[in-house]
Write a protein that holds these residues in place. Structure first.
Motif, PDB file in Angstrom:
ATOM      1  N   GLY A   1      82.028  72.603  11.933  1.00 48.98           N
ATOM      2  CA  GLY A   1      82.698  71.379  12.368  1.00 48.98           C
ATOM      3  C   GLY A   1      81.713  70.389  12.954  1.00 48.98           C
ATOM      4  O   GLY A   1      80.513  70.657  13.018  1.00 48.98           O
ATOM      5  N   PHE A   2      82.252  69.277  13.399  1.00 46.45           N
ATOM      6  CA  PHE A   2      81.414  68.155  13.846  1.00 46.45           C
ATOM      7  C   PHE A   2      81.345  68.030  15.372  1.00 46.45           C
ATOM      8  O   PHE A   2      80.551  67.251  15.881  1.00 46.45           O
ATOM      9  CB  PHE A   2      81.951  66.852  13.233  1.00 46.45           C
ATOM     10  CG  PHE A   2      81.830  66.844  11.726  1.00 46.45           C
ATOM     11  CD1 PHE A   2      80.720  66.292  11.106  1.00 46.45           C
ATOM     12  CD2 PHE A   2      82.809  67.424  10.921  1.00 46.45           C
ATOM     13  CE1 PHE A   2      80.586  66.313   9.722  1.00 46.45           C
ATOM     14  CE2 PHE A   2      82.686  67.449   9.533  1.00 46.45           C
ATOM     15  CZ  PHE A   2      81.572  66.895   8.931  1.00 46.45           C
ATOM     16  N   SER A   3      82.195  68.797  16.081  1.00 48.02           N
ATOM     17  CA  SER A   3      82.316  68.622  17.541  1.00 48.02           C
ATOM     18  C   SER A   3      80.988  68.762  18.271  1.00 48.02           C
ATOM     19  O   SER A   3      80.656  67.947  19.134  1.00 48.02           O
ATOM     20  CB  SER A   3      83.254  69.683  18.115  1.00 48.02           C
ATOM     21  OG  SER A   3      84.572  69.447  17.734  1.00 48.02           O
ATOM     22  N   LYS A   4      80.230  69.816  17.930  1.00 54.11           N
ATOM     23  CA  LYS A   4      79.078  70.188  18.763  1.00 54.11           C
ATOM     24  C   LYS A   4      77.813  69.442  18.337  1.00 54.11           C
ATOM     25  O   LYS A   4      77.158  68.811  19.164  1.00 54.11           O
ATOM     26  CB  LYS A   4      78.852  71.700  18.692  1.00 54.11           C
ATOM     27  CG  LYS A   4      80.096  72.523  18.936  1.00 54.11           C
ATOM     28  CD  LYS A   4      80.635  72.413  20.353  1.00 54.11           C
ATOM     29  CE  LYS A   4      81.932  73.213  20.496  1.00 54.11           C
ATOM     30  NZ  LYS A   4      82.462  73.224  21.842  1.00 54.11           N
ATOM     31  N   THR A   5      77.485  69.496  17.054  1.00 46.94           N
ATOM     32  CA  THR A   5      76.239  68.860  16.596  1.00 46.94           C
ATOM     33  C   THR A   5      76.267  67.357  16.854  1.00 46.94           C
ATOM     34  O   THR A   5      75.246  66.772  17.236  1.00 46.94           O
ATOM     35  CB  THR A   5      76.056  69.099  15.080  1.00 46.94           C
ATOM     36  OG1 THR A   5      76.118  70.492  14.848  1.00 46.94           O
ATOM     37  CG2 THR A   5      74.741  68.543  14.581  1.00 46.94           C
ATOM     38  N   TYR A   6      77.428  66.732  16.640  1.00 48.47           N
ATOM     39  CA  TYR A   6      77.488  65.269  16.728  1.00 48.47           C
ATOM     40  C   TYR A   6      78.167  64.778  18.006  1.00 48.47           C
ATOM     41  O   TYR A   6      78.396  63.564  18.150  1.00 48.47           O
ATOM     42  CB  TYR A   6      78.195  64.713  15.478  1.00 48.47           C
ATOM     43  CG  TYR A   6      77.494  65.142  14.211  1.00 48.47           C
ATOM     44  CD1 TYR A   6      76.320  64.522  13.786  1.00 48.47           C
ATOM     45  CD2 TYR A   6      77.966  66.223  13.466  1.00 48.47           C
ATOM     46  CE1 TYR A   6      75.649  64.956  12.651  1.00 48.47           C
ATOM     47  CE2 TYR A   6      77.302  66.657  12.320  1.00 48.47           C
ATOM     48  CZ  TYR A   6      76.147  66.028  11.928  1.00 48.47           C
ATOM     49  OH  TYR A   6      75.479  66.455  10.806  1.00 48.47           O
ATOM     50  N   GLY A   7      78.518  65.691  18.882  1.00 44.72           N
ATOM     51  CA  GLY A   7      79.105  65.309  20.173  1.00 44.72           C
ATOM     52  C   GLY A   7      80.428  64.580  20.055  1.00 44.72           C
ATOM     53  O   GLY A   7      80.736  63.703  20.867  1.00 44.72           O
ATOM     54  N   ILE A   8      81.244  64.934  19.033  1.00 45.51           N
ATOM     55  CA  ILE A   8      82.527  64.219  18.871  1.00 45.51           C
ATOM     56  C   ILE A   8      83.704  65.198  19.038  1.00 45.51           C
ATOM     57  O   ILE A   8      84.599  65.273  18.194  1.00 45.51           O
ATOM     58  CB  ILE A   8      82.605  63.454  17.520  1.00 45.51           C
ATOM     59  CG1 ILE A   8      82.272  64.377  16.320  1.00 45.51           C
ATOM     60  CG2 ILE A   8      81.707  62.238  17.528  1.00 45.51           C
ATOM     61  CD1 ILE A   8      82.612  63.757  14.962  1.00 45.51           C
ATOM     62  N   THR A   9      83.671  65.900  20.163  1.00 43.09           N
ATOM     63  CA  THR A   9      84.686  66.930  20.429  1.00 43.09           C
ATOM     64  C   THR A   9      86.116  66.382  20.370  1.00 43.09           C
ATOM     65  O   THR A   9      87.012  67.065  19.886  1.00 43.09           O
ATOM     66  CB  THR A   9      84.438  67.549  21.818  1.00 43.09           C
ATOM     67  OG1 THR A   9      84.159  66.474  22.719  1.00 43.09           O
ATOM     68  CG2 THR A   9      83.249  68.479  21.790  1.00 43.09           C
ATOM     69  N   GLY A  10      86.292  65.167  20.856  1.00 42.45           N
ATOM     70  CA  GLY A  10      87.650  64.605  20.918  1.00 42.45           C
ATOM     71  C   GLY A  10      88.166  64.086  19.583  1.00 42.45           C
ATOM     72  O   GLY A  10      89.366  63.836  19.434  1.00 42.45           O
ATOM     73  N   LEU A  11      87.293  63.900  18.635  1.00 46.06           N
ATOM     74  CA  LEU A  11      87.746  63.342  17.347  1.00 46.06           C
ATOM     75  C   LEU A  11      88.397  64.396  16.461  1.00 46.06           C
ATOM     76  O   LEU A  11      89.132  64.078  15.533  1.00 46.06           O
ATOM     77  CB  LEU A  11      86.578  62.679  16.598  1.00 46.06           C
ATOM     78  CG  LEU A  11      86.041  61.406  17.245  1.00 46.06           C
ATOM     79  CD1 LEU A  11      84.936  60.802  16.391  1.00 46.06           C
ATOM     80  CD2 LEU A  11      87.143  60.374  17.422  1.00 46.06           C
ATOM     81  N   ARG A  12      88.116  65.675  16.721  1.00 48.71           N
ATOM     82  CA  ARG A  12      88.764  66.805  16.071  1.00 48.71           C
ATOM     83  C   ARG A  12      88.529  66.843  14.564  1.00 48.71           C
ATOM     84  O   ARG A  12      89.461  66.621  13.766  1.00 48.71           O
ATOM     85  CB  ARG A  12      90.287  66.838  16.373  1.00 48.71           C
ATOM     86  CG  ARG A  12      90.701  66.652  17.815  1.00 48.71           C
ATOM     87  CD  ARG A  12      90.057  67.612  18.782  1.00 48.71           C
ATOM     88  NE  ARG A  12      90.296  69.007  18.476  1.00 48.71           N
ATOM     89  CZ  ARG A  12      89.320  69.904  18.403  1.00 48.71           C
ATOM     90  NH1 ARG A  12      88.054  69.578  18.627  1.00 48.71           N
ATOM     91  NH2 ARG A  12      89.602  71.144  18.147  1.00 48.71           N
ATOM     92  N   VAL A  13      87.337  67.087  14.150  1.00 51.42           N
ATOM     93  CA  VAL A  13      87.085  67.346  12.728  1.00 51.42           C
ATOM     94  C   VAL A  13      86.275  68.641  12.578  1.00 51.42           C
ATOM     95  O   VAL A  13      85.178  68.768  13.102  1.00 51.42           O
ATOM     96  CB  VAL A  13      86.313  66.211  12.003  1.00 51.42           C
ATOM     97  CG1 VAL A  13      86.520  66.337  10.482  1.00 51.42           C
ATOM     98  CG2 VAL A  13      86.729  64.843  12.463  1.00 51.42           C
ATOM     99  N   GLY A  14      86.865  69.574  11.859  1.00 52.61           N
ATOM    100  CA  GLY A  14      86.186  70.822  11.528  1.00 52.61           C
ATOM    101  C   GLY A  14      86.416  71.105  10.058  1.00 52.61           C
ATOM    102  O   GLY A  14      87.068  70.315   9.369  1.00 52.61           O
ATOM    103  N   TYR A  15      85.892  72.215   9.577  1.00 52.53           N
ATOM    104  CA  TYR A  15      86.141  72.557   8.176  1.00 52.53           C
ATOM    105  C   TYR A  15      85.918  74.043   7.935  1.00 52.53           C
ATOM    106  O   TYR A  15      85.313  74.745   8.763  1.00 52.53           O
ATOM    107  CB  TYR A  15      85.273  71.717   7.229  1.00 52.53           C
ATOM    108  CG  TYR A  15      83.776  71.812   7.407  1.00 52.53           C
ATOM    109  CD1 TYR A  15      83.029  72.787   6.761  1.00 52.53           C
ATOM    110  CD2 TYR A  15      83.105  70.912   8.228  1.00 52.53           C
ATOM    111  CE1 TYR A  15      81.647  72.852   6.912  1.00 52.53           C
ATOM    112  CE2 TYR A  15      81.732  70.961   8.393  1.00 52.53           C
ATOM    113  CZ  TYR A  15      81.005  71.942   7.728  1.00 52.53           C
ATOM    114  OH  TYR A  15      79.646  72.010   7.892  1.00 52.53           O
ATOM    115  N   ALA A  16      86.444  74.472   6.805  1.00 49.51           N
ATOM    116  CA  ALA A  16      86.191  75.849   6.362  1.00 49.51           C
ATOM    117  C   ALA A  16      85.762  75.785   4.912  1.00 49.51           C
ATOM    118  O   ALA A  16      86.140  74.874   4.167  1.00 49.51           O
ATOM    119  CB  ALA A  16      87.444  76.694   6.506  1.00 49.51           C
ATOM    120  N   CYS A  17      84.946  76.779   4.546  1.00 54.99           N
ATOM    121  CA  CYS A  17      84.504  76.910   3.159  1.00 54.99           C
ATOM    122  C   CYS A  17      84.797  78.356   2.740  1.00 54.99           C
ATOM    123  O   CYS A  17      84.412  79.294   3.441  1.00 54.99           O
ATOM    124  CB  CYS A  17      83.009  76.613   3.073  1.00 54.99           C
ATOM    125  SG  CYS A  17      82.294  77.028   1.467  1.00 54.99           S
ATOM    126  N   ALA A  18      85.510  78.505   1.626  1.00 59.41           N
ATOM    127  CA  ALA A  18      85.878  79.863   1.188  1.00 59.41           C
ATOM    128  C   ALA A  18      86.260  79.834  -0.278  1.00 59.41           C
ATOM    129  O   ALA A  18      86.271  78.770  -0.927  1.00 59.41           O
ATOM    130  CB  ALA A  18      87.051  80.369   2.031  1.00 59.41           C
TER     131      ALA A  18
END
Ligand code: PLP
Length: 385
Positions: free
Chosen positions: A230-247
């Protein structure tokens, strides 16, 4: 009125609970040294800011496909292919409301009642509760000085085991799984026909070591792994709520169906901003990681000066520290520390590691310096009691 017994048995997130208490103190105008939440303190990158503003101006505010906008899924698949060596394409990706939802959808998609999920300890607070919410059974595996070991996982495998969960770099310990060990875990998964859920949200925040995705090891591992990021940690956008899964496509279809019936898509604007995040040059990301490394070094130096035992973390932005006093439990320790010294840390109990507390160093160096002095004062005081 009888409410849901299942939900009533779920514990509140300890991280959120303590940071809420810290926020209350801050609202009263009190200076709080907030080491509780895993939230980078750096400002929003210009690319993401201007893209967000543009998306708003263009009225990009309607529903998107539940699985995310195509451009973003393509960009994520390219990133995973190029950087992580995971052989995937758009159909293998689902975009979620944070990595937290990606994990939850993953558990929902693969667990049947009574299925066991092996979780190495110390673990991130939400894994156990999410597994229980999905009618699975969390089974805790020990670690060796916080290092995840295939042998320890193997000991916990039963006929009911369905999933091995791994998290590297790890929250709360910052430990990174060694490549050799990762290969052994992969062999175990194949031999025992298990799924792997690999939470890689801290993959870029890593210091001396290199990140390796278990799904990249071979085709077989790709088909049985759900990679979470997801994007929360690397880009510091915890409040924007974007993550993903790959499977595998069949798993992703189920996850998309769940998402279609629950939250629908992640925020349209945030998805555009995540797309912009993926254009940020690696060099700039490395300057952020360098900052974290300096903070880790400063914090570890201070902890060593305090004569506290320490396993130096190799990634993420947390240190799990042993409480040197046996007569206080970790919840009371953290509560008193917050009330008396206005320093917010998370009790180790929340991570299955009673007798310790977690410090998040995603804050300023000044706060690390001053906050650690306050922890030292507090330790002196309670050890005299
Ligand atoms: C290990 C781990 N996984 C997942 C998450 C969830 O991240 P997100 O903000 O993307 O939901 C966190 C956040 O603290 C985390 O530490």
């Amino acid at each position: 009125m009888i409410l849901s017994r299942k939900i009533a048995s779920i514990h509140e997130s300890a991280t959120i609970a303590i940071s809420t208490e810290a926020k209350k103190l801050k609202a009263q105008g009190i200076k709080v040294y907030d080491f509780s939440i895993g939230e980078p303190d750096f400002p929003l990158a210009e690319e993401m800011f201007s893209t967000g503003v543009k998306a708003l101006k263009e009225n990009f505010i309607k529903y998107t496909p539940a699985s995310g906008i195509s451009e973003l899924k393509i960009a994520i698949a390219k990133k995973l292919h190029d950087e992580n060596n995971i052989p995937c394409s758009e159909k293998n990706i689902t975009v979620t409301n944070g990595a937290k939802q990606a994990l939850y959808n993953a558990f929902l998609a693969i667990l049947n009642p009574g299925d066991e999920v092996i979780i190495p300890r110390p673990y991130w607070v939400s894994y156990l509760e999410q597994v229980k919410l999905c009618d699975g059974v969390p089974i805790i595996a020990e670690t060796d000085h916080f290092q995840i070991k295939a042998d320890f996982i193997a000991k916990k495998i039963t006929k009911k085991t369905k999933v091995i969960l791994i998290n590297s770099p790890c929250n709360p310990t910052g430990s990174v799984i060694e490549a050799e060990e990762l290969k052994k875990i992969a062999e175990l998964a194949v031999k025992k026909d298990l799924f792997i859920i690999s939470d890689e949200i801290y993959e870029k925040i890593i210091y001396e070591k290199k990140h390796l995705s278990i799904a990249s090891l071979n085709k077989e591992m790709f088909s049985r792994t759900i990679t979470i990021n997801g994007f929360s940690k690397t880009y510091g956008i915890t409040g924007l709520r974007v993550g993903y899964a790959c499977a595998d496509e069949n798993i992703i279809k189920l996850m998309n169906s769940i998402q279609g019936h629950t939250t629908s898509n992640a925020s349209s604007i945030a998805q555009k901003m995540a797309l912009a995040a993926l254009t940020i040059p690696e060099k700039r990301i490395q300057t952020w990681v360098q900052e974290f490394q300096e903070k880790r070094d400063l914090l570890c130096k201070k902890i060593k000066e305090m004569n506290l035992p320490l396993l130096t973390p190799s990634g993420a932005f947390y240190v799990l520290v042993k409480i040197p006093i046996k007569t206080i439990d970790s919840i009371s320790f953290c509560r008193q520390l917050l009330q008396e010294q206005h320093v917010a840390c998370v009790p180790g109990e929340a991570f299955g590691e009673e007798g310790s507390f977690r410090i998040s160093y995603a804050c300023s160096k000044k706060d690390i310096q001053e906050g650690l002095e306050k922890i030292q004062l507090f330790l002196k005081k309670i050890s005299k009691k």
